[in-house]
Design a protein around this motif. Structure first.
Motif, PDB file in Angstrom:
ATOM      1  N   SER A   1      -0.642   8.360   3.774  1.00 32.17           N
ATOM      2  CA  SER A   1      -0.326   8.643   5.173  1.00 32.17           C
ATOM      3  C   SER A   1      -1.474   8.276   6.103  1.00 32.17           C
ATOM      4  CB  SER A   1       0.026  10.123   5.348  1.00 32.17           C
ATOM      5  OG  SER A   1      -1.069  10.943   4.982  1.00 32.17           O
ATOM      6  N   ASP A   2      -2.663   8.055   5.531  1.00 28.49           N
ATOM      7  CA  ASP A   2      -3.809   7.666   6.363  1.00 28.49           C
ATOM      8  C   ASP A   2      -3.564   6.339   7.075  1.00 28.49           C
ATOM      9  OD1 ASP A   2      -5.089   9.949   5.555  1.00 28.49           O
ATOM     10  OD2 ASP A   2      -6.361   8.964   4.065  1.00 28.49           O
ATOM     11  N   TYR A   3      -2.725   5.481   6.485  1.00 30.10           N
ATOM     12  CA  TYR A   3      -2.452   4.187   7.121  1.00 30.10           C
ATOM     13  C   TYR A   3      -1.748   4.369   8.467  1.00 30.10           C
ATOM     14  CZ  TYR A   3      -3.588   2.035   2.631  1.00 30.10           C
ATOM     15  OH  TYR A   3      -4.233   1.635   1.497  1.00 30.10           O
ATOM     16  N   LEU A   4      -1.035   5.461   8.609  1.00 26.43           N
ATOM     17  CA  LEU A   4      -0.291   5.690   9.845  1.00 26.43           C
ATOM     18  C   LEU A   4      -1.208   6.047  11.007  1.00 26.43           C
ATOM     19  CD1 LEU A   4       1.876   5.980   7.556  1.00 26.43           C
ATOM     20  CD2 LEU A   4       3.069   7.569   9.069  1.00 26.43           C
ATOM     21  N   LEU A   5      -2.452   6.392  10.700  1.00 28.06           N
ATOM     22  CA  LEU A   5      -3.382   6.837  11.728  1.00 28.06           C
ATOM     23  C   LEU A   5      -4.181   5.695  12.341  1.00 28.06           C
ATOM     24  CD1 LEU A   5      -4.782  10.004   9.869  1.00 28.06           C
ATOM     25  CD2 LEU A   5      -2.853   9.864  11.460  1.00 28.06           C
TER      26      LEU A   5
ATOM     27  N   ALA B   1       0.817  -1.214   0.000  1.00 26.79           N
ATOM     28  CA  ALA B   1       0.000   0.000   0.000  1.00 26.79           C
ATOM     29  C   ALA B   1       0.851   1.264   0.000  1.00 26.79           C
ATOM     30  CB  ALA B   1      -0.927  -0.007   1.215  1.00 26.79           C
ATOM     31  N   LEU B   2       2.039   1.202   0.593  1.00 28.35           N
ATOM     32  CA  LEU B   2       2.876   2.389   0.748  1.00 28.35           C
ATOM     33  C   LEU B   2       3.983   2.482  -0.299  1.00 28.35           C
ATOM     34  CD1 LEU B   2       3.236   2.274   4.634  1.00 28.35           C
ATOM     35  CD2 LEU B   2       1.801   3.811   3.309  1.00 28.35           C
ATOM     36  N   LYS B   3       4.166   1.424  -1.056  1.00 31.71           N
ATOM     37  CA  LYS B   3       5.282   1.379  -1.992  1.00 31.71           C
ATOM     38  C   LYS B   3       4.987   2.212  -3.242  1.00 31.71           C
ATOM     39  CE  LYS B   3       8.184  -1.940  -4.514  1.00 31.71           C
ATOM     40  NZ  LYS B   3       8.365  -3.356  -4.851  1.00 31.71           N
TER      41      LYS B   3
ATOM     42  N   LEU C   1       8.536   3.149   5.925  1.00 32.14           N
ATOM     43  CA  LEU C   1       8.049   2.786   4.594  1.00 32.14           C
ATOM     44  C   LEU C   1       7.534   4.010   3.847  1.00 32.14           C
ATOM     45  CD1 LEU C   1       6.057  -0.473   5.497  1.00 32.14           C
ATOM     46  CD2 LEU C   1       8.355  -0.324   4.521  1.00 32.14           C
ATOM     47  N   LEU C   2       6.844   4.889   4.576  1.00 33.37           N
ATOM     48  CA  LEU C   2       6.278   6.086   3.966  1.00 33.37           C
ATOM     49  C   LEU C   2       7.364   7.021   3.452  1.00 33.37           C
ATOM     50  CD1 LEU C   2       3.659   7.757   3.430  1.00 33.37           C
ATOM     51  CD2 LEU C   2       4.062   8.844   5.636  1.00 33.37           C
ATOM     52  N   TYR C   3       8.440   7.156   4.210  1.00 31.89           N
ATOM     53  CA  TYR C   3       9.500   8.094   3.848  1.00 31.89           C
ATOM     54  C   TYR C   3      10.576   7.464   2.962  1.00 31.89           C
ATOM     55  CZ  TYR C   3       7.674  11.616   7.004  1.00 31.89           C
ATOM     56  OH  TYR C   3       6.868  12.559   7.599  1.00 31.89           O
ATOM     57  N   ASN C   4      10.445   6.168   2.669  1.00 28.60           N
ATOM     58  CA  ASN C   4      11.454   5.504   1.836  1.00 28.60           C
ATOM     59  C   ASN C   4      11.533   6.132   0.444  1.00 28.60           C
ATOM     60  OD1 ASN C   4      11.938   2.945  -0.244  1.00 28.60           O
ATOM     61  ND2 ASN C   4      13.284   2.974   1.536  1.00 28.60           N
ATOM     62  N   VAL C   5      10.376   6.430  -0.140  1.00 26.35           N
ATOM     63  CA  VAL C   5      10.309   7.100  -1.442  1.00 26.35           C
ATOM     64  C   VAL C   5       9.481   8.365  -1.276  1.00 26.35           C
ATOM     65  CG1 VAL C   5       9.661   6.931  -3.870  1.00 26.35           C
ATOM     66  CG2 VAL C   5      10.423   4.885  -2.642  1.00 26.35           C
ATOM     67  N   VAL C   6      10.068   9.511  -1.560  1.00 26.12           N
ATOM     68  CA  VAL C   6       9.398  10.804  -1.400  1.00 26.12           C
ATOM     69  C   VAL C   6       9.253  11.455  -2.767  1.00 26.12           C
ATOM     70  CG1 VAL C   6       9.558  13.118  -0.416  1.00 26.12           C
ATOM     71  CG2 VAL C   6      10.211  11.125   0.960  1.00 26.12           C
ATOM     72  N   VAL C   7       8.038  11.875  -3.083  1.00 22.82           N
ATOM     73  CA  VAL C   7       7.756  12.575  -4.340  1.00 22.82           C
ATOM     74  C   VAL C   7       7.233  13.964  -3.994  1.00 22.82           C
ATOM     75  CG1 VAL C   7       6.418  12.579  -6.477  1.00 22.82           C
ATOM     76  CG2 VAL C   7       7.202  10.407  -5.506  1.00 22.82           C
ATOM     77  N   LEU C   8       7.927  14.998  -4.460  1.00 27.16           N
ATOM     78  CA  LEU C   8       7.550  16.384  -4.177  1.00 27.16           C
ATOM     79  C   LEU C   8       7.050  17.047  -5.454  1.00 27.16           C
ATOM     80  CD1 LEU C   8      10.559  17.434  -1.899  1.00 27.16           C
ATOM     81  CD2 LEU C   8       8.254  16.769  -1.181  1.00 27.16           C
ATOM     82  N   ARG C   9       5.795  17.544  -5.403  1.00 24.81           N
ATOM     83  CA  ARG C   9       5.196  18.144  -6.596  1.00 24.81           C
ATOM     84  C   ARG C   9       4.745  19.589  -6.375  1.00 24.81           C
ATOM     85  NH1 ARG C   9       1.137  16.800  -9.234  1.00 24.81           N
ATOM     86  NH2 ARG C   9       2.202  17.069 -11.228  1.00 24.81           N
ATOM     87  N   SER C  10       4.835  20.103  -5.149  1.00 24.46           N
ATOM     88  CA  SER C  10       4.355  21.460  -4.894  1.00 24.46           C
ATOM     89  C   SER C  10       5.142  22.097  -3.754  1.00 24.46           C
ATOM     90  CB  SER C  10       2.861  21.443  -4.548  1.00 24.46           C
ATOM     91  OG  SER C  10       2.652  20.846  -3.272  1.00 24.46           O
TER      92      SER C  10
END
Length: 644
Positions: free
Chosen positions: A39-43, A14-16, A55-64
């Motif tokens: 990030s909802d999975y973390l809640l 789900a996070l990959k 897992l969430l921070y393993n791949v970061v995509v910045l668009r804004s």
């Protein structure tokens, strides 16, 4: 309690972020499509938060800028999160925040960076931060090859980036930015290839990767001179044409690494014989069940939805001589005719038409006569053939889509044989004249639930719209005697003494693509049948507030985008759930949109079929669509959809 390793295995899919998406170098980012926040999975709970954070921070995509600023604040508060970042994709400049992010993420191994930097973008943070990392792979995205950008921020970023590429000791893999050179003959392609090959010659890069390609560019030879180069990796499977091109170049063939496009293979399954030699399939099933099952079996067996252009896909698969061959077979064995239940139309030729009409004379149990896929591929028949079709199969037809050329009928009684139709899609029928003294049938198309009346030749004639609007069509000679009066008004005058409502007792869906002509008749038809309708598709509205006459309508489809603002009824419409429109009205105003939406308290979805949504932060800031979409969401959380 599950061990952390098991929770990690559960959450990873789900996070990959897939490698294919991360390394994509297309002009339009694959991350521009909406997806729910992972990030909802973390809640969910503290255990999930602990395990999912890396897992969430393993791949970061910045668009804004907003995303970048948020990540900067998170890393300032929790600097250990930066150690989890292994892959970073940056789709803009994003100001000084990028310095903090890169400084906090020393473990970055894969970096994807865009050269789409405008004069309004700030690349200072990137310029300061790039020397602080030492990635193993870099992927450059450059969508502006044909019209290169030129500004000081981009120039500064390119200089810093190229300097870093020369100095990064870990760098071994380079993602080439211009993977699909459609205009590869243009000079700037060769210039950029020369520039990059000279740059990579000063590095230890051993692999250069390419994304999707449609041809092997001539300038790829410029890369052969890179001393450390070992592999030219084509990431997408190549067709045979490209493989031959590679194999014809000895140097390229030595370096190239690729997969071939898999050819489809047809595997016949092994079917075990029945243990009961006397078994009869569906022996005790009803006739209706047998027909339903065999219909699906036959459709799949003959690949009914293949891309062949035969007139009768089903029948021609069984008899390879086309409609003519089917006709000859039916002449010899007429008992087969009632077995034909569904005929799919696709193309038309004069010879086919004659043979098809001969086929139709045998289809006494025909249920379906319509295009297989494209609704515009209707069968064209004459009015005489239409009348004959009614006599032969009118009692059994459930769905009919035809275009009747020279389609003049003299009485609504000609429609009466079609007693079982649920879907009627018809083009071209017009009425030559009706005797005012005739007693009209009351059950014309009584079973039709879905009716589409297409564009018609309306010159000096009256159409089905008039018929179902309960407007009597008088003869042309009488119409012409009313000097100076529009035909619609003449038809209204004919209402005197002819007030029987025609059929359509079951009507629920009405499609009228064009209502340019006979506006009076259209309005009367809506007034007469509007209460029955659940779905309505209309061409230009001509100022008619149709919703006032359709209180039970749940879905409205407009074919003219400017009609969205004209649609609002005089009072609130409580049944409407969905509106579909080609796009937003010109010069639409958010306040006007909110006022319009207030008229539909139960509206849940607005679909814009041809809306091109902006895909970058710069496009979003300049778009007039976004504020309107936000007003939709803020007003009632409406879901909006669209496509380019």
């Amino acid at each position: 309690m599950l061990p952390d390793e098991i929770i990690s295995e559960i959450l990873s899919p789900a996070l990959k972020v897939s490698e294919e998406l991360f390394s994509d170098t297309s002009d339009v980012s694959p991350f521009s499509n909406y997806t729910p926040s992972t990030s909802d999975y973390l809640l969910v709970c503290k255990d999930w938060l602990r395990v999912a954070t890396p897992l969430l921070y393993n791949v970061v995509v910045l668009r804004s800028k907003a995303q970048t600023n948020t990540l900067q604040q998170v890393l300032k508060t929790n600097p250990e999160f930066g150690l989890f970042i292994k892959k970073l994709r940056v789709e803009g400049g994003f100001g000084t925040a990028m310095h903090t992010i890169l400084k906090s993420a020393p473990n970055i191994t894969d970096l994807s960076i865009t050269l789409s930097i405008y004069s309004s973008d700030g690349a200072g943070g990137l310029c300061k931060g790039l020397p602080l990392i030492n990635p193993h792979r870099i992927i450059i995205v450059d969508p502006h090859v044909l019209k290169p950008l030129k500004n000081k921020h981009l120039a500064a970023l390119k200089k810093t980036l190229f300097d870093c590429i020369r100095s990064w000791s870990n760098l071994r893999i380079f993602g080439y930015p211009h993977s699909d050179p459609y205009y590869s003959h243009m000079p700037q392609w060769a210039e950029k290839a020369t520039e990059l090959s000279q740059l990579l010659a000063q590095t230890q890069v051993h692999t250069v990767t390419f994304g999707a390609i449609s041809s092997i560019p001539y300038w790829i030879a410029k890369l052969y001179g890179i001393p450390s180069l070992r592999v030219l990796q084509f990431q997408r499977p190549l067709d045979e044409k490209l493989v031959v091109k590679i194999e014809s170049d000895a140097q390229l063939n030595k370096l190239a690494k690729y997969k071939r496009v898999n050819k489809p293979t047809h595997i016949e399954p092994d079917i075990a014989p029945s243990l009961n030699p006397f078994f009869v399939p569906m022996q005790f099933a009803s006739q209706e069940t047998r027909e339903a099952i065999w219909k699906h079996v036959i459709f799949f067996a003959i690949e009914i939805f293949s891309h062949r252009s035969d007139m009768f896909r089903l029948l021609q698969s069984l008899i390879p001589y086309g409609a003519g061959g089917i006709t000859r077979t039916l002449d010899k064995e007429p008992h087969l005719g009632p077995s034909i239940r569904r005929i799919f139309t696709a193309t038309e030729t004069t010879s086919d038409k004659e043979a098809i009409l001969k086929v139709l004379r045998h289809t006494t149990c025909l249920k379906f006569l319509a295009p297989a896929q494209d609704p515009d591929l209707q069968l064209r028949i004459t009015s005489e053939s239409f009348e004959e079709l009614g006599k032969v199969a009118g009692h059994s037809l459930e769905e009919l889509s035809v275009s009747v050329f020279y389609g003049e009928i003299s009485s609504p009684s000609d429609l009466q044989p079609f007693t079982n139709l649920c879907v009627l899609d018809i083009e071209g029928i017009r009425l030559s004249g009706i005797d005012l003294g005739e007693e009209p049938p009351s059950d014309v198309l009584k079973t039709v639930q879905n009716l589409r009346i297409r564009a018609e030749n309306v010159a000096l004639s009256f159409t089905l719209v008039e018929l179902f609007a309960n407007i009597s069509v008088i003869s042309r000679s009488n119409a012409n005697s009313d000097v100076g009066m529009p035909p619609d008004v003449v038809a209204h005058h004919a209402l005197l003494g002819y007030n029987r409502v025609f059929g359509l007792d079951s009507l629920r869906t009405l499609v009228l693509p064009r209502i340019y002509h006979h506006v009076y008749a259209f309005e009367d038809m809506i007034k007469m049948h509007g209460e029955k309708l659940h779905h309505l598709t209309l061409g230009p509205l001509k100022g008619i507030r149709v919703l006032d006459f359709c209180p039970n309508l749940t879905e409205m489809k407009l074919l003219d985008r400017d009609d969205l603002g004209k649609l609002a009824p005089n009072s609130q419409h409580h049944a409407l759930v969905k509106i579909s429109s080609p796009g937003l009205p010109k010069d639409a105003d958010p306040e006007e949109v909110e006022a319009m939406l207030d008229m539909y308290p139960n509206l849940r979805e607005i679909e814009f079929r041809y809306l091109q949504w902006p895909t970058t932060e710069r496009e979003i800031s300049k778009s007039s669509i976004v504020p309107l979409a936000e007003s939709f969401t803020a007003f009632r959380g409406l879901v909006g959809t669209g496509s380019a």
